[in-house]
Design a protein around this motif. Structure first.
Motif, PDB file in Angstrom:
ATOM      1  N   MET A   1      -4.592   7.406   8.058  1.00 22.61           N
ATOM      2  CA  MET A   1      -3.429   6.601   7.724  1.00 22.61           C
ATOM      3  C   MET A   1      -2.276   6.920   8.679  1.00 22.61           C
ATOM      4  N   LEU A   2      -1.321   5.976   8.768  1.00 22.07           N
ATOM      5  CA  LEU A   2      -0.154   6.209   9.605  1.00 22.07           C
ATOM      6  C   LEU A   2       0.710   7.305   8.999  1.00 22.07           C
ATOM      7  N   ARG A   3       1.354   8.075   9.889  1.00 21.97           N
ATOM      8  CA  ARG A   3       2.265   9.110   9.390  1.00 21.97           C
ATOM      9  C   ARG A   3       3.455   8.492   8.664  1.00 21.97           C
ATOM     10  N   GLU A   4       3.894   7.369   9.153  1.00 22.45           N
ATOM     11  CA  GLU A   4       5.073   6.701   8.594  1.00 22.45           C
ATOM     12  C   GLU A   4       4.869   5.198   8.780  1.00 22.45           C
ATOM     13  N   THR A   5       5.239   4.400   7.783  1.00 19.22           N
ATOM     14  CA  THR A   5       5.110   2.944   7.906  1.00 19.22           C
ATOM     15  C   THR A   5       6.434   2.221   7.716  1.00 19.22           C
ATOM     16  N   SER A   6       7.488   2.923   7.238  1.00 15.29           N
ATOM     17  CA  SER A   6       8.761   2.249   6.920  1.00 15.29           C
ATOM     18  C   SER A   6       8.493   1.017   6.066  1.00 15.29           C
ATOM     19  N   ALA A   7       7.651   1.208   5.051  1.00 15.61           N
ATOM     20  CA  ALA A   7       7.173   0.085   4.253  1.00 15.61           C
ATOM     21  C   ALA A   7       8.305  -0.679   3.583  1.00 15.61           C
ATOM     22  N   ALA A   8       9.318   0.036   3.085  1.00 13.46           N
ATOM     23  CA  ALA A   8      10.398  -0.649   2.378  1.00 13.46           C
ATOM     24  C   ALA A   8      11.198  -1.523   3.334  1.00 13.46           C
ATOM     25  N   ALA A   9      11.551  -0.977   4.509  1.00  7.40           N
ATOM     26  CA  ALA A   9      12.365  -1.727   5.472  1.00  7.40           C
ATOM     27  C   ALA A   9      11.626  -2.947   5.988  1.00  7.40           C
ATOM     28  N   LEU A  10      10.301  -2.862   6.135  1.00  2.96           N
ATOM     29  CA  LEU A  10       9.516  -3.966   6.687  1.00  2.96           C
ATOM     30  C   LEU A  10       8.897  -4.857   5.611  1.00  2.96           C
ATOM     31  N   GLU A  11       9.198  -4.579   4.327  1.00  2.00           N
ATOM     32  CA  GLU A  11       8.738  -5.391   3.189  1.00  2.00           C
ATOM     33  C   GLU A  11       7.209  -5.461   3.110  1.00  2.00           C
ATOM     34  N   TRP A  12       6.577  -4.337   3.390  1.00  3.82           N
ATOM     35  CA  TRP A  12       5.116  -4.261   3.320  1.00  3.82           C
ATOM     36  C   TRP A  12       4.605  -4.504   1.897  1.00  3.82           C
ATOM     37  N   GLN A  13       5.348  -3.985   0.898  1.00  6.56           N
ATOM     38  CA  GLN A  13       4.919  -4.179  -0.481  1.00  6.56           C
ATOM     39  C   GLN A  13       4.975  -5.646  -0.875  1.00  6.56           C
ATOM     40  N   ARG A  14       5.996  -6.366  -0.442  1.00  2.79           N
ATOM     41  CA  ARG A  14       6.091  -7.807  -0.749  1.00  2.79           C
ATOM     42  C   ARG A  14       4.922  -8.565  -0.133  1.00  2.79           C
ATOM     43  N   LEU A  15       4.550  -8.186   1.072  1.00  5.64           N
ATOM     44  CA  LEU A  15       3.417  -8.848   1.719  1.00  5.64           C
ATOM     45  C   LEU A  15       2.144  -8.632   0.908  1.00  5.64           C
ATOM     46  N   ARG A  16       1.920  -7.385   0.467  1.00  4.02           N
ATOM     47  CA  ARG A  16       0.712  -7.104  -0.313  1.00  4.02           C
ATOM     48  C   ARG A  16       0.717  -7.865  -1.635  1.00  4.02           C
ATOM     49  N   GLU A  17       1.894  -8.005  -2.244  1.00  3.31           N
ATOM     50  CA  GLU A  17       1.972  -8.743  -3.505  1.00  3.31           C
ATOM     51  C   GLU A  17       1.614 -10.213  -3.309  1.00  3.31           C
ATOM     52  N   GLN A  18       2.075 -10.788  -2.188  1.00  3.66           N
ATOM     53  CA  GLN A  18       1.720 -12.181  -1.908  1.00  3.66           C
ATOM     54  C   GLN A  18       0.217 -12.327  -1.736  1.00  3.66           C
ATOM     55  N   MET A  19      -0.388 -11.392  -1.036  1.00  6.50           N
ATOM     56  CA  MET A  19      -1.828 -11.466  -0.804  1.00  6.50           C
ATOM     57  C   MET A  19      -2.603 -11.172  -2.093  1.00  6.50           C
ATOM     58  N   ALA A  20      -2.079 -10.290  -2.947  1.00  2.00           N
ATOM     59  CA  ALA A  20      -2.771  -9.929  -4.188  1.00  2.00           C
ATOM     60  C   ALA A  20      -2.891 -11.114  -5.138  1.00  2.00           C
ATOM     61  N   ARG A  21      -2.006 -12.102  -4.986  1.00  2.00           N
ATOM     62  CA  ARG A  21      -2.088 -13.289  -5.842  1.00  2.00           C
ATOM     63  C   ARG A  21      -3.363 -14.085  -5.588  1.00  2.00           C
ATOM     64  N   LEU A  22      -3.993 -13.849  -4.461  1.00  5.95           N
ATOM     65  CA  LEU A  22      -5.194 -14.605  -4.085  1.00  5.95           C
ATOM     66  C   LEU A  22      -6.482 -13.920  -4.520  1.00  5.95           C
TER      67      LEU A  22
END
Length: 804
Positions: free
Chosen positions: A1-22
């Motif tokens: 895994m990456l050491r750091e993803t800055s997930a909050a700043a890049l809205e990674w969680q929102r992207l996963r939520e959009q994909m999880a709807r499918l």
């Protein structure tokens, strides 16, 4: 895994939520929500392969539903315990999972388009679940109860219980009628009290009904009596019910044991189907956004027509579209400085590149026409308002705290995204810090994208190797951002220009311009000149593009004409060579005939060698001359360019045909290349190139014939046809020799119009007779094959009737 993803700043969680709807199941949704980028190139490639194959599968219109997928861990643990019994509802879920595994086995084992999918599906395709399906299918009703068909014993017990119910009800109804006549019954109703069937009796009349009392009503006016005649029947019913429950428990234990026996297969199968549910969601997400597979490279960042996935989804739902982003860092460049006005798309550019990098390393296609990215070990982002009330930090202090951490952790394999570097403090000090921080990342060779309004950063980018300037677009006519990114030039903040066009008072605008120091003004003018030059270059490039398109169309037109001309020449050459080959075949047949005539002499080998050498030489010369003349065009309008084609043919000439090897008479010239000829009573039409030679010219026309012809009547005298022999003798020939001679003789007789011929082959051992008769029966010119009478040859000859 990456050491750091800055997930909050890049809205990674929102992207996963959009994909999880499918996804189709809760397990698949959890898998998507837990998806993280990886640095494992093998895993990334496998995920990309799988999603690419699923996209091909979905593109055919096929679908697969994963609604029955769940994590069966706790159920399987219980099923492994000896004597344990799962609830029917749980067994139904396990059955649905097993049936889904069987359905997926059929899909995964197809030849196309699976390869990577087939590999990850091995735990399902190799599982043997037939015993489990046999143990569970058809035994549990949708409401969770066991079917009567779950076992023969259960069916017997339930039939017995039903009969006992009916017997008890009949007995109670008789008791009710009896006590109703005496007025002791409260109402004509049969009910249950404590698993016993009873009837309601008025309290004051209870002594009139002998039996066991099982309680009274809340008002005390009714008691519930089990008549003595039904006590034994009720006892029997309870016994049957106990036996039924024991049989149900036994069946559930057996079914649970079957689940436990297949626990490993079910567990691995559920894991595979959960992964597939997530992959299908990723493929549908990629289809929705028209994504492409990213290419991983070491020394380049290049995205073409990239779109921020979340912004793209939002605008699509509103009927709009995203302005695509194209940028590149190549040829040793590692840092991009993006400048330009507010709301121009600088921050979106950073987020787009960062989010695409996370998607790519999570094994997902990215929304772009093309994407080339390194495999990053970490993605650091300092984007947005980082003020922290809890930690009593200002915006600037929060930014500096985050930047301090990034400068300590980032390395050459990191992607660093910095928004408005050096802002929220004194401009001069902020500019100095921004240049120093940018220089630090440049020296460590980290990949970095920085947005700024500071002129010092624009100059830094223009004067340092490995750094590239870029500007977001702004339409000064409409005062609106274009959201396009222009590589190679810095962008102007355009604050004063915007204020002037909005209509701010001229004296205020003039005062603002006077406040700018000379260096800032010079930089502003320089940037304005760059933008004017860029506009002119764009116009020139568009003009060149139109000229290139016109040239390309003309080139394609000329190429098409050239190809058509070449095809026409090829067809002409093919016709000439075909004619040449016919001539060569005719000469070879003539040579073969001459050689056969000389076979009686002892000069066969020498004569054959001489004739074949001459024919080979003449054919080679004619072939080469024909090809050269055709390619050079020397044969155009040249009647002598094809010496093997007879030129002068007149009516009345006797000519020899190549295909038949026979002499015929020319009766009429149908066209320049077609003649009508006759051979005995038979007439036919032939091509000019089928005429090998003119054997005899027509006799000179007499004056009387000329006069008659001029008067409209043509008189032609025809001699008697050659007397064609009606018999051939092949005694002493081999079967092949005899067949060849008979074939030639048969063709001559057919053309001469003979009704029949006679073949003399002798008696001998009968081999030649059988061979020739079999051949003649299959010949298209032969109508019938018979054996003549004994006095006309008998078995030593064969009569052949020809088709007329």
């Amino acid at each position: 895994m990456l050491r750091e993803t800055s997930a909050a700043a890049l809205e990674w969680q929102r992207l996963r939520e959009q994909m999880a709807r499918l996804t189709g199941s809760a397990a698949g949704r959890d898998r998507v929500l837990a998806l993280e980028p990886s640095t494992d190139a093998v895993w990334i490639a496998q995920q990309q392969d799988c999603i690419a194959e699923v996209r091909l599968y979905l593109a055919t219109g096929a679908a697969f539903y994963f609604t029955a997928v769940f994590a069966p861990g706790s159920m399987l643990e219980k099923a492994r315990i000896p004597g344990a019994a799962l609830e029917p509802a749980d067994l139904l879920r396990v059955l649905a999972l097993a049936e889904l595994m069987e359905e997926w086995r059929a899909v995964a084992q197809q030849e196309e388009p699976w390869k990577a999918i087939a590999e990850i599906s091995l735990p399902v395709t190799q599982a043997y679940l037939a015993p489990l399906l046999h143990a569970l299918r058809g035994k549990i009703e949708p409401d969770g109860s066991l079917s009567d068909d779950a076992s023969p014993e259960l069916a017997r017990l339930r039939n017995a219980i039903a009969r006992q119910h009916r017997a008890i009800e009949e007995s109670l109804r008789r008791s009710l009628r009896a006590i109703s006549e005496s007025g002791a019954a409260q109402e004509e109703l049969i009910t249950l009290r404590g698993d016993r069937f009873v009837i309601p009796v008025k309290t004051e009349q209870r002594r009139k009904v002998p039996g066991v009392i099982h309680g009274s009503s809340s008002s005390g006016q009714t008691v519930f009596v089990e008549p003595l005649e039904t006590v034994e029947s009720n006892n029997e019913l309870l016994r049957l019910l106990d036996e039924e429950q024991a049989e149900v428990h036994r069946i559930l234990v057996a079914m649970t044991r079957a689940v436990g026996d297949h626990a490993a297969s079910l567990e691995s199968g559920a894991e595979v189907l959960t992964e597939l549910d997530a992959l299908f969601a990723g493929a549908r997400f990629a289809q929705t956004l028209d994504c492409v597979r990213p290419e991983f490279v070491e020394h380049e960042i290049a995205v073409k027509a990239a779109r921020h996935p979340l912004l793209d989804l939002q605008l699509k739902s509103e009927g709009g579209s995203v302005v695509p982003l194209t940028l590149s860092l190549e040829d040793g460049a590692r840092q991009l400085i993006i400048s330009g006005p507010n709301t121009g798309g600088k921050t979106v550019s950073l987020k787009t590149v960062g989010l695409l990098a996370l998607m790519a390393q999570a094994g997902l296609p990215v929304p772009a026409e093309e994407a080339k990215l390194p495999v990053f070990a970490a993605v650091y982002a300092d984007i947005g308002d980082a003020q922290s009330i809890e930690r009593n930090l200002s915006t600037f202090s929060a930014h500096m705290t985050n930047l301090d951490r990034i400068t300590r952790e980032a390395d050459a394999s990191s992607l660093v995204l910095l928004d408005e570097l050096g802002s929220a403090t004194d401009p001069e000090e902020g500019a100095a810090l921004a240049v120093a921080i940018s220089g630090h990342f440049l020296r460590m060779r980290a990949w970095s994208l920085v947005t700024t309004h500071l002129n010092s950063m624009k100059i830094y980018a223009a004067t340092n190797e490995g750094v590239v300037n870029a500007a977001v677009g702004f339409d000064e006519e409409t005062l609106a951002p274009t959201y396009t990114l222009r590589m190679g030039i810095p962008g102007a903040s355009a604050g004063i220009n915007i204020a002037q066009r909005i209509g701010l008072q001229p004296e205020i605008i003039a005062a603002a311009r006077n406040q700018l120091d000379h260096q800032t003004a010079d930089i502003g003018r320089f940037i304005d000149q760059l933008h004017m030059q860029l506009a002119a270059a764009n116009e020139e490039r568009e003009a060149l593009r139109k000229r290139e398109l016109a040239l390309e169309r003309e080139k394609q037109r000329l190429e098409a004409e050239g190809r058509n001309e070449q095809r026409q020449k090829a067809r002409e050459l093919e016709g000439k060579l075909t004619s040449l080959m016919k001539d060569f075949e005719h000469q070879m047949r003539e040579a073969a005939g001459a050689i056969a005539d000389k076979a009686a002499s002892q000069k066969l080998a020498k004569e054959t060698e001489r004739r074949l050498a001459r024919l080979k030489r003449e054919f080679s010369e004619q072939f080469n001359a024909t090809v050269v003349a055709h390619i050079s065009g020397a044969d155009k309008k040249d009647p002598n360019a094809q010496p093997h084609v007879v030129k002068s043919i007149n009516v009345g000439d006797t000519v020899k045909l190549r295909t038949l090897g026979r002499e015929v008479r020319v009766d009429r010239e149908v066209s320049s290349n077609v003649f009508e000829v006759s051979m005995g009573p038979m007439k036919m039409r032939v091509q000019r190139d089928d005429i090998a030679e003119v054997v005899r010219k027509a006799p000179a026309e007499t004056p009387l014939q000329a006069v008659k012809r001029k008067g409209g009547v043509t008189v032609a005298m025809q001699t008697d046809p050659d007397i064609t022999p009606r018999e051939i003798n092949v005694i002493g020939r081999t079967a092949d020799e005899a067949q060849d001679e008979v074939e030639r003789f048969l063709d001559q007789a057919f053309l001469a119009g003979l009704p029949s011929i006679r073949v003399v082959h002798g008696t001998g051992m009968g081999i030649l007779r059988r061979t020739l008769r079999d051949y003649l029966r299959r010949h298209p010119h032969v109508a019938n094959v018979t054996e003549p009478p004994y006095n006309e040859g008998g078995q030593g000859a064969t009569v052949v009737e020809l088709r007329l």
